[in-house]
Design a protein around this motif. Structure first.
Motif, PDB file in Angstrom:
ATOM      1  N   LYS A  49       0.874  -1.148  -0.111  1.00 15.66           N
ATOM      2  CA  LYS A  49      -0.012   0.062  -0.135  1.00 15.66           C
ATOM      3  C   LYS A  49       0.876   1.230   0.231  1.00 15.66           C
ATOM      4  CE  LYS A  49      -4.048  -2.296   2.417  1.00 15.66           C
ATOM      5  NZ  LYS A  49      -4.431  -2.230   3.831  1.00 15.66           N
ATOM      6  N   GLU A  50       1.949   1.143   0.856  1.00 17.06           N
ATOM      7  CA  GLU A  50       2.771   2.330   0.964  1.00 17.06           C
ATOM      8  C   GLU A  50       3.533   2.722  -0.453  1.00 17.06           C
ATOM      9  OE1 GLU A  50       7.260   3.385   2.877  1.00 17.06           O
ATOM     10  OE2 GLU A  50       6.044   1.970   4.061  1.00 17.06           O
ATOM     11  N   LEU A  51       4.010   1.361  -1.268  1.00 12.02           N
ATOM     12  CA  LEU A  51       4.400   1.574  -2.472  1.00 12.02           C
ATOM     13  C   LEU A  51       3.523   2.315  -3.401  1.00 12.02           C
ATOM     14  CD1 LEU A  51       6.392  -1.657  -3.018  1.00 12.02           C
ATOM     15  CD2 LEU A  51       7.542   0.748  -3.107  1.00 12.02           C
ATOM     16  N   GLU A  52       2.408   1.894  -3.542  1.00 14.13           N
ATOM     17  CA  GLU A  52       1.268   2.171  -4.532  1.00 14.13           C
ATOM     18  C   GLU A  52       1.198   3.612  -4.327  1.00 14.13           C
ATOM     19  OE1 GLU A  52      -1.029  -1.338  -6.551  1.00 14.13           O
ATOM     20  OE2 GLU A  52      -1.268  -1.116  -4.331  1.00 14.13           O
ATOM     21  N   SER A  53       1.023   4.242  -3.138  1.00 12.29           N
ATOM     22  CA  SER A  53       0.590   5.486  -2.844  1.00 12.29           C
ATOM     23  C   SER A  53       1.844   6.675  -2.932  1.00 12.29           C
ATOM     24  CB  SER A  53       0.229   5.640  -1.158  1.00 12.29           C
ATOM     25  OG  SER A  53       1.041   5.316  -0.312  1.00 12.29           O
ATOM     26  N   THR A  54       3.075   5.860  -2.778  1.00 12.67           N
ATOM     27  CA  THR A  54       4.273   6.821  -3.013  1.00 12.67           C
ATOM     28  C   THR A  54       4.769   6.732  -4.520  1.00 12.67           C
ATOM     29  OG1 THR A  54       4.891   6.236  -0.763  1.00 12.67           O
ATOM     30  CG2 THR A  54       6.796   7.049  -2.458  1.00 12.67           C
ATOM     31  N   TYR A  55       4.567   5.902  -5.214  1.00 11.83           N
ATOM     32  CA  TYR A  55       4.945   5.770  -6.729  1.00 11.83           C
ATOM     33  C   TYR A  55       3.735   5.484  -7.475  1.00 11.83           C
ATOM     34  CZ  TYR A  55       9.425   5.311  -4.315  1.00 11.83           C
ATOM     35  OH  TYR A  55      10.655   5.609  -3.394  1.00 11.83           O
ATOM     36  N   PRO A  56       3.416   6.475  -8.402  1.00 18.40           N
ATOM     37  CA  PRO A  56       2.230   6.199  -9.315  1.00 18.40           C
ATOM     38  C   PRO A  56       2.583   5.202 -10.324  1.00 18.40           C
ATOM     39  CG  PRO A  56       3.414   8.473  -9.588  1.00 18.40           C
ATOM     40  CD  PRO A  56       4.015   7.901  -8.512  1.00 18.40           C
ATOM     41  N   ASN A  57       3.889   4.872 -10.490  1.00 19.31           N
ATOM     42  CA  ASN A  57       4.387   3.833 -11.801  1.00 19.31           C
ATOM     43  C   ASN A  57       4.453   2.592 -10.984  1.00 19.31           C
ATOM     44  OD1 ASN A  57       6.697   4.714 -10.448  1.00 19.31           O
ATOM     45  ND2 ASN A  57       7.973   4.670 -12.111  1.00 19.31           N
ATOM     46  N   VAL A  58       4.209   2.364  -9.710  1.00 21.63           N
ATOM     47  CA  VAL A  58       4.248   0.931  -9.125  1.00 21.63           C
ATOM     48  C   VAL A  58       2.790   0.371  -9.039  1.00 21.63           C
ATOM     49  CG1 VAL A  58       4.580  -0.469  -7.161  1.00 21.63           C
ATOM     50  CG2 VAL A  58       6.378   1.457  -7.763  1.00 21.63           C
ATOM     51  N   LYS A  59       2.510  -0.920  -9.552  1.00 29.00           N
ATOM     52  CA  LYS A  59       1.358  -1.413  -8.973  1.00 29.00           C
ATOM     53  C   LYS A  59       1.537  -3.078  -8.637  1.00 29.00           C
ATOM     54  CE  LYS A  59      -2.707  -2.908 -12.096  1.00 29.00           C
ATOM     55  NZ  LYS A  59      -3.621  -2.133 -11.504  1.00 29.00           N
ATOM     56  N   VAL A  60       0.737  -3.348  -7.754  1.00 29.66           N
ATOM     57  CA  VAL A  60       0.840  -4.696  -7.258  1.00 29.66           C
ATOM     58  C   VAL A  60      -0.269  -5.577  -7.771  1.00 29.66           C
ATOM     59  CG1 VAL A  60       0.947  -6.212  -5.074  1.00 29.66           C
ATOM     60  CG2 VAL A  60       2.032  -3.696  -5.072  1.00 29.66           C
ATOM     61  N   VAL A  61       0.121  -6.793  -8.408  1.00 27.45           N
ATOM     62  CA  VAL A  61      -1.225  -7.654  -8.697  1.00 27.45           C
ATOM     63  C   VAL A  61      -0.932  -8.864  -7.991  1.00 27.45           C
ATOM     64  CG1 VAL A  61      -1.392  -6.328 -11.120  1.00 27.45           C
ATOM     65  CG2 VAL A  61       0.248  -8.330 -10.856  1.00 27.45           C
ATOM     66  N   TYR A  62      -2.131  -9.680  -7.813  1.00 25.55           N
ATOM     67  CA  TYR A  62      -2.202 -10.646  -6.944  1.00 25.55           C
ATOM     68  C   TYR A  62      -2.187 -12.124  -7.682  1.00 25.55           C
ATOM     69  CZ  TYR A  62      -2.493  -6.959  -3.399  1.00 25.55           C
ATOM     70  OH  TYR A  62      -1.969  -5.938  -2.745  1.00 25.55           O
ATOM     71  N   TYR A  63      -1.294 -12.918  -7.441  1.00 27.09           N
ATOM     72  CA  TYR A  63      -1.161 -14.196  -8.154  1.00 27.09           C
ATOM     73  C   TYR A  63      -1.801 -15.058  -7.171  1.00 27.09           C
ATOM     74  CZ  TYR A  63       0.657 -18.711  -9.609  1.00 27.09           C
ATOM     75  OH  TYR A  63       0.877 -20.110 -10.139  1.00 27.09           O
ATOM     76  N   GLU A  64      -2.864 -16.255  -7.603  1.00 26.69           N
ATOM     77  CA  GLU A  64      -3.289 -17.221  -6.683  1.00 26.69           C
ATOM     78  C   GLU A  64      -2.655 -18.422  -7.168  1.00 26.69           C
ATOM     79  OE1 GLU A  64      -7.463 -16.572  -5.797  1.00 26.69           O
ATOM     80  OE2 GLU A  64      -7.020 -14.895  -4.979  1.00 26.69           O
ATOM     81  N   GLY A  65      -2.494 -19.320  -6.541  1.00 20.99           N
ATOM     82  CA  GLY A  65      -1.897 -20.680  -6.886  1.00 20.99           C
ATOM     83  C   GLY A  65      -0.720 -21.106  -6.298  1.00 20.99           C
ATOM     84  N   HIS A  66      -0.081 -22.159  -6.620  1.00 17.58           N
ATOM     85  CA  HIS A  66       1.216 -22.948  -6.194  1.00 17.58           C
ATOM     86  C   HIS A  66       2.244 -22.127  -6.842  1.00 17.58           C
ATOM     87  CE1 HIS A  66       0.889 -25.698  -9.378  1.00 17.58           C
ATOM     88  NE2 HIS A  66       1.969 -25.510  -9.165  1.00 17.58           N
ATOM     89  N   PHE A  67       3.417 -22.405  -6.093  1.00 18.69           N
ATOM     90  CA  PHE A  67       4.454 -21.586  -6.953  1.00 18.69           C
ATOM     91  C   PHE A  67       4.884 -22.170  -8.133  1.00 18.69           C
ATOM     92  CE2 PHE A  67       8.939 -20.771  -7.986  1.00 18.69           C
ATOM     93  CZ  PHE A  67       8.891 -19.356  -7.743  1.00 18.69           C
ATOM     94  N   ASN A  68       5.014 -21.151  -9.249  1.00 17.02           N
ATOM     95  CA  ASN A  68       5.043 -21.676 -10.479  1.00 17.02           C
ATOM     96  C   ASN A  68       5.974 -20.414 -11.184  1.00 17.02           C
ATOM     97  OD1 ASN A  68       5.323 -21.904 -13.414  1.00 17.02           O
ATOM     98  ND2 ASN A  68       4.004 -23.724 -13.255  1.00 17.02           N
ATOM     99  N   TYR A  69       7.194 -20.472 -11.207  1.00 12.37           N
ATOM    100  CA  TYR A  69       7.849 -19.064 -11.571  1.00 12.37           C
ATOM    101  C   TYR A  69       7.460 -18.887 -13.277  1.00 12.37           C
ATOM    102  CZ  TYR A  69      11.678 -16.088 -12.983  1.00 12.37           C
ATOM    103  OH  TYR A  69      12.431 -15.197 -13.343  1.00 12.37           O
ATOM    104  N   SER A  70       7.257 -19.769 -13.988  1.00 14.34           N
ATOM    105  CA  SER A  70       6.902 -19.378 -15.359  1.00 14.34           C
ATOM    106  C   SER A  70       5.680 -18.755 -15.318  1.00 14.34           C
ATOM    107  CB  SER A  70       6.878 -20.657 -16.237  1.00 14.34           C
ATOM    108  OG  SER A  70       8.270 -21.333 -16.242  1.00 14.34           O
ATOM    109  N   ARG A  71       4.436 -19.291 -14.815  1.00 12.15           N
ATOM    110  CA  ARG A  71       3.163 -18.811 -14.693  1.00 12.15           C
ATOM    111  C   ARG A  71       3.044 -17.827 -14.127  1.00 12.15           C
ATOM    112  NH1 ARG A  71      -0.224 -23.484 -12.628  1.00 12.15           N
ATOM    113  NH2 ARG A  71       0.359 -24.190 -14.378  1.00 12.15           N
TER     114      ARG A  71
END
Length: 811
Positions: free
Chosen positions: A589-611
């Motif tokens: 939250k701090e990042l997105e409010s501080t830097y307009p060019n930062v976006k956090v997206v949420y991946y759900e599922g087991h770890f798969n680097y490629s996916r």
């Protein structure tokens, strides 16, 4: 005669019966030894394999010992009543009685060779075991680690390819996947068990350390006044700690090893005679052009003689002589060789002008460039014409080395990759022997006097720009003579050459329409260059960073992007991957409010680097994607602009960076396909003052792959190859991705000026979790199946003469 039998192996069982001797022997006169085997006083048939023994050469640096002084002698189905003798030069080097043989005979069909056991450099808790094993009954083998009570210890296993063992007579063609790599964690004393289900072999594991006795012996035997002074200077300059690390590496014997390696690998007279009988369906005349100027008689004789001795007969030697006397022409006339044509120049037109006069004499379909004091190997032209039978290449070049005229030794080999445009723009790695279609040469024009000193560099750049097919022959077929007046011996004697080289690259960039600033590297790197390519239009770079927890690690990375990095047109996509701590979500939250060019997206599922990375790419807007680990940090402020400048070139698909550990040793400087049947980093753990083979660690060049810990790619190409292959969840995904891009015809470029820190493995921890290691090994096997033809053919950006079972860039 010096000799030693290192080991014997006697196996007798169901379907196998052999006795083998492994050792070395040296003829003091330097002659090739012939061996004789006697059983009970009578000559016996045997198999002989001559083997390179670098270890013998290392502890005998002042002796005239051949590199391939080793031997493996195998007797099949021996019947011994009294004894077996191995004889060389009428001297018995082994005498084994029947009683001794009976004591050593084994009916175990499992043969195991342990080559390394020690700790991982990155994770001291992780132990690694390497070697090879086969079943003489061709049964499948299983590997396990056990403790002293016979209880199995959790471990992982991976097979590796060992084609090198065929040449030593140890395995058959069908047994090449006999290498093994096992890893486990723990400190208890353990054993290695290899089993075929019925039989087993138990190996006691002892961790390998540095053999200081061997090291000291090596230094003592190679000691001289020059080495002592060099050692003192190194101690004063770098201090005792660096001196000790250098000492552990042992004395430098690379040139001497190469000399004997070359002698043992060059073509032999018998094979040359066979080449002379070959009738090629396509047999072009190759015109070799050479300008001469006051050439010393002995150099002239060797230069011309090496052409006359070629096993391929369709050649023309074109000599333009600007000498102040008629010695050259008089000598040529005395030879009465119709294939040599000459022209006496009215004056000295300079190196370019004189060579152009020689070119006017050329009537062949191909032209080769030759210096008046150098030497060709006798099979040079044969190898070139042989490569033209299926494809009429526009340009062909070979490997080369230098010939020390004082010591009469071959040294300083330039074992080259296949065509590498980035390496060519970093220095003239092609140099000799360069052969080009005459029609292409006529199209691009001849030598230009304004580039004298680097006239061949300028010509090679112009030819390769227009060439449709450029072929590399991985054999040292050209010898550049080192003497007091040559550039090879005294690089500072011709500084104008290096200025001309810089100008040649600048003109190349203008012709192909690429903007960049060419820099000539300072002493001691004369002849090396770096180009800072312009980022025309400053396009948006989308930086994709997977992350799980690790707030401080991610913060270090992001802050370096925002404050240390000087390329500002970026967006940062952070892919949240199953974090569990509150602080990381607060930090998002701090990042997105501080830097307009930062976006956090949420991946759900087991770890798969490629996916995960494919998922993150869907949220990006830039035409260029930078896949970046969260445990990285910008070191040099221009790292991103350096990568982008390279990536914007139309022929480049991917750009990788130089990554350093926090102690400033190299973590990544390019990847070579084939190590252990998979892939390996080059220059790993090297210090920054170790510039690598032919300075490759500090030059822009091309590799088959780079790590995705910091990898830039055009979005269009990412989409063309459909992103990362999601069947590679943990391992091989970045190497596979690079190979898919290479398959489309794009270059993968390594740029060492783009330097980052990589605090490796914080993203998901070390691979010392055995379930992760098992998954890692499974994916490597998948990779081996998918890219089997490439692995077998060899990495095009890594010379095939280097040993894939040793450290990178070692013979």
């Amino acid at each position: 005669m010096k000799h030693k039998v290192n080991s014997m192996d006697y196996r007798k069982g169901n379907g196998f019966d052999y006795l083998s001797f492994y050792g070395w022997a040296h003829d003091p006169e330097g002659k090739k030894l012939e061996y004789q085997v006697q059983i009970d006083g009578k000559d016996a048939e045997f198999e002989l394999y001559r083997i390179d023994r670098l270890d013998v050469l290392a502890v005998n640096p002042k002796k005239n010992i051949e590199l391939n002084t080793g031997f493996r002698i195998i007797l099949r189905n021996p019947v011994v009543k009294e004894n077996v003798k191995i004889i060389a030069r009428q001297e018995v080097i082994a005498n084994v009685s029947k009683t001794e043989l009976e004591a050593m005979v084994s009916d175990n069909p499992i043969v195991v060779s342990l080559e390394h056991f020690g700790r991982s450099e990155e994770n001291k808790d992780l132990k690694m075991i390497d070697g090879w094993a086969i079943s003489l009954e061709n049964k499948k083998l299983t590997y396990s680690v056990i403790d002293k009570d016979g209880n199995e210890v959790a471990s992982t296993y991976r097979s590796t390819e060992r084609r090198d063992l065929i040449r030593q007579g140890l395995i058959q063609e069908t047994q090449t996947l006999c290498g093994f790599h096992l890893s486990y964690t723990g400190s208890a004393k353990i054993l290695l068990k290899v089993s075929d289900g019925k039989n087993e072999e138990i190996i006691d594991l002892k961790e390998q350390g540095i053999d200081y006795k061997y090291l000291i012996k090596s230094y003592v035997k190679s000691l001289n006044a020059k080495r002592v002074l060099k050692g003192i200077r190194y101690l004063v300059k770098y201090g005792p700690n660096e001196f000790i690390e250098k000492f552990k590496q042992g004395p430098r014997i690379d040139d001497r090893i190469y000399h004997y390696w070359f002698l043992s690998h060059r073509i032999q007279d018998e094979e040359l005679e066979k080449q002379k009988q070959v009738q090629f369906s396509y047999a072009p005349t190759i015109s070799i052009v050479v300008p001469t100027f006051n050439t010393p008689r002995d150099f002239l004789e060797e230069m011309i003689g090496s052409v006359i001795e070629q096993s391929y007969p369709n050649w023309q030697l074109c000599i333009a002589d600007g000498s102040e006397n008629n010695d050259v022409l008089d000598y040529v006339e005395s030879l009465q060789e119709s294939r040599i044509v000459t022209k006496k120049l009215e004056k000295n037109y300079g190196i370019s002008g004189n060579t152009n006069e020689a070119l006017k004499l050329a009537t062949g379909e191909y032209v080769g460039l030759y210096d008046h004091d150098d030497i060709l190997e006798p099979d040079c032209l044969f190898e070139i014409v042989s490569s033209l039978q299926e494809v009429k290449h526009d340009c062909i070049y070979t490997d080369e080395d230098k010939f020390d005229n004082e010591k009469k030794e071959y040294c300083d080999p330039n074992l080259k990759p296949d065509f590498s445009i980035d390496l060519l723009c970093s220095h003239n790695y092609i140099t000799h022997f360069f052969v080009v279609k005459k029609t292409l040469l006529d199209e691009v024009g001849y030598f230009r006097s304004e580039f004298d000193g680097a006239q061949d560099y300028d010509l090679i750049l112009r030819c390769t720009e227009k060439a449709n097919s450029i072929h590399h022959i991985a054999k040292s077929l050209y010898h550049w003579r080192m003497h007091s007046m040559s550039t090879a011996e005294n690089p500072e004697s011709k500084m104008y050459c290096y200025e001309a080289g810089k100008k040649a690259i600048e003109e190349h960039l203008k012709r192909i329409g690429v903007k960049g600033n060419v820099e000539m590297l300072p002493r001691p790197f004369f002849g090396l260059y770096h180009t800072r390519y312009e980022t025309v239009g400053d396009p948006l770079v989308s930086i994709v960073i997977p992350n799980k927890d690790e707030k401080e690690t991610l913060k270090t990375c992001v802050e370096s992007l925002m404050h240390k990095n000087t390329y500002k047109n970026i967006e940062v996509i952070i892919i949240e991957n199953n974090s569990t701590t509150k602080e990381i979500f607060d930090y998002y939250k701090e990042l997105e409010s501080t830097y307009p060019n930062v976006k956090v997206v949420y991946y759900e599922g087991h770890f798969n680097y490629s996916r995960i990375n494919n998922f993150g790419e869907k949220y990006t807007k830039g035409d260029y994607l930078l896949f970046l680990n969260n445990d990285t940090e910008v070191k040099y402020p221009d790292a991103i602009s350096e990568m982008l400048g390279c990536c914007m070139r139309k022929e480049v698909g991917i750009v990788g960076a130089r990554l350093l550990y926090d102690d400033d040793t190299i973590q990544h400087a390019g990847v070579v396909i084939g190590f252990g049947g998979y892939a390996g980093h080059v220059f790993h753990k090297n210090k920054l003052n170790n510039y690598g083979f032919m300075f490759r660690a500090i030059l822009n060049c091309n590799y088959s792959a780079v790590t995705a810990a910091c990898l830039m790619v055009k979005r269009s190409i990412f989409e063309e190859v459909e992103g990362f292959d999601e069947s590679f969840e943990v391992a091989c995904n970045d190497i596979d991705f690079c190979l898919k891009v290479r398959e489309k015809g794009y270059f993968v470029t390594y740029n060492p000026v783009a330097t980052w820190y990589h605090y490796e493995s914080k993203t998901r921890g070390y691979e010392n979790d055995l379930s992760k290691s098992a998954r890692f090994d499974s994916e490597i096997k998948n990779f081996q199946r998918k890219w089997k033809p490439l692995i077998e053919a060899g990495d095009p950006f890594y010379n095939k003469n280097f040993n894939l079972n040793d450290a990178p860039f070692k013979l």
